[in-house]
Scaffold this active site. Structure first.
Site, short mmCIF file in Angstrom:
data_model
loop_
_atom_site.label_atom_id
_atom_site.label_comp_id
_atom_site.label_asym_id
_atom_site.label_seq_id
_atom_site.Cartn_x
_atom_site.Cartn_y
_atom_site.Cartn_z
N TYR A 72 0.90 -1.28 -0.01
CA TYR A 72 0.05 0.04 -0.07
C TYR A 72 0.69 1.48 0.12
CZ TYR A 72 -4.08 -3.14 1.11
OH TYR A 72 -4.85 -4.01 1.33
N LYS B 119 4.10 -15.20 3.50
CA LYS B 119 4.00 -16.16 2.57
C LYS B 119 5.66 -16.27 2.14
CE LYS B 119 1.82 -18.23 -0.80
NZ LYS B 119 0.98 -19.49 -0.52
N ASP C 256 -2.47 -18.48 3.10
CA ASP C 256 -3.72 -19.02 2.72
C ASP C 256 -4.08 -20.09 3.65
OD1 ASP C 256 -1.09 -20.25 2.17
OD2 ASP C 256 -1.34 -20.78 0.19
N ASP D 273 -5.10 -6.75 6.28
CA ASP D 273 -6.26 -5.98 5.65
C ASP D 273 -7.46 -7.05 5.25
OD1 ASP D 273 -8.23 -4.20 4.78
OD2 ASP D 273 -6.80 -3.60 2.86
N ASP E 142 -10.71 -8.42 7.92
CA ASP E 142 -12.13 -8.68 7.35
C ASP E 142 -12.92 -9.90 7.26
OD1 ASP E 142 -12.29 -6.00 6.94
OD2 ASP E 142 -12.05 -5.87 4.75
#
Length: 364
Positions: free
Chosen positions: A147, A196, A228, A252, A256
């Site tokens: 970001y 990851k 994942d 992020d 959620d």
């Protein structure tokens, strides 16, 4: 005690829900003998409408001068709002990214807790989550990663090509890891670091630095989990998690997901902290422009964000406990807002819900 609190009403339902959180804070001030002075700050679409940009330098300085900032929701309907016809650097969310960066808000805390009264709203079967539900907090690095990396869109050999840069240095990783382990020491002493590392160099550095920090916290159990797998585990066995720490984009997405496992994102608070006690506190949900002005938004996430502000920035633990207890009491007495009511069940509007919770604080 006297405190100066910045209030960013924001866009959509933001002004409605922040008004209810301020109502509860006023009840806290009256009961416990504090004075809360509020400074309104424009950010997002509200700032674009007045100043033409999503965040002014003056707004940043006002926020910086406060003890903490309480914020509603930012943004609008990307398909219809004129704000989204502007270039990306002038859209509402750009103001949110800027204030995080300007104030050094590197640590985002997002609790995900399943209230016993809302188990029926949880999309996961009780046989999966167990009789005790779950209680986790996601610690998301907030000022690095994709970001905030360099980005470019250009034509290469006749083909449009976009590049976003994911970059982390060890100092950025270390400070968010320390915050996560400090929080774990006050909870169940388990940290799950999500990355990851089987693919990304940034994740391999992340894992190395987190392991170094873990050496200073022998009482805390550390586990690594690929992002994942974590996404799957959040719906398979959310009760296994205590503190999850991860980088910006992963956090992020996962936060959620965790919020919806509770049954309603309208229940979940968040805090964004810098290296001092200063923080910006906001609900985890968005601005919900489709219901703005209807008086049906759930203010509980914003009220619980105010409780986090009392605890983390103002050192008012007793007062934070009172607000959290009032929310629990609100639910225990059968009160519901529309998003957490089952079909045919009576529910309260935004202002009425705030009234009940504020009265419970006053009578605590």
């Amino acid at each position: 005690m006297n405190f100066r609190i910045g209030v960013i009403p924001g866009d959509g339902i933001g002004p409605e829900i922040t008004a209810e959180a301020v109502k509860v804070l006023d009840a806290v001030a009256s009961k416990y003998g504090h004075t809360f002075d509020y400074d309104e700050i424009l950010l997002g679409g509200a700032s674009i409408d007045v100043h033409g940009i999503p965040l002014t330098d003056e707004a940043v300085e006002t926020a910086r001068s406060c003890d903490a900032v309480l914020m509603g929701s930012i943004g609008g309907d990307a398909a219809t709002s004129p704000w989204y016809k502007l270039e990306p650097s002038r859209r509402p969310e750009a103001g949110l990214l800027k204030i995080r960066k300007e104030l050094g808000l590197f640590a985002n805390l997002r609790p995900a807790y399943l209230y016993n009264e809302l188990k029926d709203a949880c999309p996961i079967k009780e046989s999966v989550i167990g009789p005790d539900g779950f209680d986790m907090i996601i610690v998301r690095e907030l000022t690095g990663g994709l970001y905030f990396g360099d980005r470019e869109t250009k034509e290469v050999d006749g083909v449009m090509t976009a590049v976003d840069t994911l970059s982390y240095n060890e100092k950025e990783i270390r400070r968010i890891a320390v915050r996560a382990f400090d929080i774990a020491m006050k909870r169940r002493r388990k940290v799950t670091s999500v990355d990851k590392a089987n693919v990304l160099d940034s994740s391999r550095l992340w894992r190395k630095v987190v392991e170094e920090v873990a050496g200073d916290y022998p009482e805390v159990t550390l586990e690594h989990m690929l992002v994942d797998n974590c996404a799957m585990q959040l719906v398979h066995n959310p009760a296994q998690f205590d503190v999850i720490v991860t980088e910006n984009m992963f956090g992020d997405i996962l936060s959620d997901e965790a919020s919806m496992v509770t049954g309603s994102i309208g229940m979940l608070s968040s805090a964004s902290l810098n290296e001092t006690k200063f923080g910006l506190y906001e609900p985890s949900h968005g601005s919900a422009p489709d219901i703005a002005g209807k008086g049906i938004a759930n203010p509980i996430a914003t009220i619980l964000s105010a409780a986090m502000m009392l605890r983390y920035s103002l050192d008012l633990d007793t007062e934070a406990d009172a607000v959290e207890a009032a929310v629990a009491g609100f639910l225990a007495e059968g009160n519901r807002t529309v998003d957490i009511a089952v079909e045919g069940e009576e529910w309260l509007g935004t202002s009425a819900a705030g009234d009940v919770i504020a009265s419970m604080v006053a009578g605590a």
